[in-house]
Design an enzyme around this catalytic site. Structure first.
Site, short mmCIF file in Angstrom:
data_model
loop_
_atom_site.label_atom_id
_atom_site.label_comp_id
_atom_site.label_asym_id
_atom_site.label_seq_id
_atom_site.Cartn_x
_atom_site.Cartn_y
_atom_site.Cartn_z
N SER A 159 89.77 20.43 43.36
CA SER A 159 90.56 19.26 43.78
C SER A 159 92.04 19.61 43.75
CB SER A 159 90.32 18.11 42.80
OG SER A 159 91.25 17.07 43.03
N TYR A 174 89.79 15.20 34.25
CA TYR A 174 89.35 15.57 35.61
C TYR A 174 90.16 16.77 36.10
CZ TYR A 174 88.34 15.15 40.62
OH TYR A 174 87.97 15.41 41.93
N1 LIG Z 1 86.68 12.23 47.48
C1 LIG Z 1 87.84 12.79 47.15
O1 LIG Z 1 88.92 12.24 47.42
C2 LIG Z 1 87.84 14.12 46.44
C3 LIG Z 1 89.09 14.73 46.23
C4 LIG Z 1 89.13 15.95 45.56
C5 LIG Z 1 87.98 16.55 45.13
N2 LIG Z 1 86.77 15.94 45.33
C6 LIG Z 1 85.58 16.63 44.82
O2 LIG Z 1 84.63 16.79 45.86
C7 LIG Z 1 83.31 16.76 45.31
C8 LIG Z 1 82.46 15.73 46.07
O3 LIG Z 1 83.04 14.45 45.86
P1 LIG Z 1 82.65 13.16 46.71
O4 LIG Z 1 83.91 12.42 46.93
O5 LIG Z 1 81.78 13.52 47.85
O6 LIG Z 1 81.84 12.35 45.59
P2 LIG Z 1 80.43 11.60 45.61
O7 LIG Z 1 80.43 10.77 44.39
O8 LIG Z 1 80.19 10.98 46.94
O9 LIG Z 1 79.37 12.79 45.44
C9 LIG Z 1 79.15 13.43 44.21
C10 LIG Z 1 77.66 13.70 44.10
O10 LIG Z 1 77.46 14.44 42.89
C11 LIG Z 1 76.24 13.99 42.31
N3 LIG Z 1 76.24 14.30 40.87
C12 LIG Z 1 77.01 13.72 39.91
N4 LIG Z 1 76.71 14.24 38.71
C13 LIG Z 1 75.75 15.18 38.92
C14 LIG Z 1 75.02 16.05 38.05
N5 LIG Z 1 75.22 16.03 36.72
N6 LIG Z 1 74.11 16.90 38.60
C15 LIG Z 1 73.88 16.89 39.94
N7 LIG Z 1 74.53 16.07 40.80
C16 LIG Z 1 75.45 15.23 40.30
C17 LIG Z 1 76.23 12.48 42.58
O11 LIG Z 1 74.95 11.91 42.45
C18 LIG Z 1 76.80 12.43 44.00
O12 LIG Z 1 75.75 12.49 44.97
C19 LIG Z 1 83.48 16.45 43.82
O13 LIG Z 1 83.45 17.64 43.09
C20 LIG Z 1 84.86 15.83 43.75
O14 LIG Z 1 85.45 15.99 42.48
C21 LIG Z 1 86.67 14.73 45.98
#
Ligand SMILES: NC(=O)c1ccc[n+]([C@@H]2O[C@H](COP(=O)([O-])OP(=O)(O)OC[C@H]3O[C@@H](n4cnc5c(N)ncnc54)[C@H](O)[C@@H]3O)[C@@H](O)[C@H]2O)c1
Length: 267
Positions: A159, A174
């Site tokens: 991130s 985080y």
């Molecule tokens: N959305 C944003 O703005 C953003 C920004 C920076 C980084 N990210 C990173 O991108 C990645 C995806 O994020 P997203 O926004 O699609 O989130 P999201 O919540 O839509 O998806 C995350 C997925 O991870 C799964 N998950 C959670 N804990 C788990 C575990 N212990 N074992 C297996 N699966 C697990 C959840 O069930 C979910 O399907 C994450 O690592 C997040 O930190 C997202």
């Protein structure tokens, strides 16, 4: 000096034809993992969606939403990446189903918006446990397979919080967990590059998924106003970077950190 150039995909060809790709954290239909799984399937990959939230309803849903209209083989595997035994079992299931593994994209993660002084030990353990220890566990399980074959590609989602010091959505725990993911990925790239394995990390910012649901409209507008591209990202914006990193187009890219942030953090 005369090393021959790698053959890149001719225009119009599927970039991941018959590649087996395991996408961790792809159960949420609005998420980055889901968009990545769909894009990879469109490019000919066989897909294993791995998620702690997997059940029969989700399996049915991913077959419809990710596999719809495609020949792609798709399976859903339940796994909590906090548990190393679960990670090994998930990889074994993928091998049993598809006979191999070429690429692992780890999109599993969770975010908590908390000030430093309100983060309890339990909050810290949960966020670090999923985001950093979970990434370590699933990378280790995939690497055991890649090492045998002498090839494979790992893409981890970190991130912008890792680079700028949190402050947008996630708290200190985080940001620290994502900083760890960047270091871990770079170390894997260095250690396993000599045997043909690549590892890269993607740093998104402000992507329209459920992770942004807690932001007030005012805060959302304030953040977007400072993004040079003047919008939040779409999950497909991140999926595109993952496709590049999974495919032969990035054959000489390892240890890289790819920013997908609309220019909001130029460094
Ligand atoms: N959305 C944003 O703005 C953003 C920004 C920076 C980084 N990210 C990173 O991108 C990645 C995806 O994020 P997203 O926004 O699609 O989130 P999201 O919540 O839509 O998806 C995350 C997925 O991870 C799964 N998950 C959670 N804990 C788990 C575990 N212990 N074992 C297996 N699966 C697990 C959840 O069930 C979910 O399907 C994450 O690592 C997040 O930190 C997202």
């Amino acid at each position: 000096m005369n090393a021959s150039l790698p053959t890149l995909a001719p225009a119009g060809t599927a970039l991941l034809s018959n590649q087996v790709c395991m996408i961790i954290g792809a159960a949420s239909p609005r998420g980055i993992g889901h968009a990545t799984a769909r894009l990879f399937a469109e490019h000919g990959a066989k897909i294993a969606v791995v998620d702690v939230a997997m059940d029969d309803a989700v399996r049915e849903d991913i077959r419809k939403t990710i596999g719809d209209g495609l020949e792609a083989n798709i399976i859903g595997v339940k796994c909590d990446i906090q548990n190393p035994v679960d990670c090994d079992r998930a990889v074994s299931e993928v091998l049993r189903e598809f006979g191999g593994l070429d690429c692992m994209v780890n999109c599993a993660g969770l975010v908590r918006s908390q000030g430093m002084l309100s983060i309890s030990e339990a909050d810290y353990d949960l966020v670090l446990g999923v985001n950093l220890k979970g990434t370590f566990n699933i990378c280790k399980s995939a690497l055991n397979v890649f090492k045998e074959k002498g090839r494979g590609s790992i893409i981890n989602l970190a991130s912008v919080a890792a680079q700028r010091g949190g402050g947008l959505v996630g708290g200190a725990h985080y940001a620290a967990s994502k900083g760890g993911v960047v270091s871990l990925t770079r170390t894997i790239a260095r250690e396993f590059g000599p045997i043909g394995i690549r590892a890269n990390v993607v740093c998104p910012s402000m992507i329209e998924t459920s992770m942004l649901d807690g932001l007030s409209p005012e805060r959302y507008r304030e953040i977007v106003a400072n993004v040079p591209l003047q919008r939040a990202g779409h999950p497909l914006d991140v999926a595109g970077a993952c496709l590049f990193l999974a495919s032969g187009l990035s054959a000489y890219v390892t240890g890289a950190t790819i920013d997908v942030n609309g220019g909001s953090h130029i460094h």
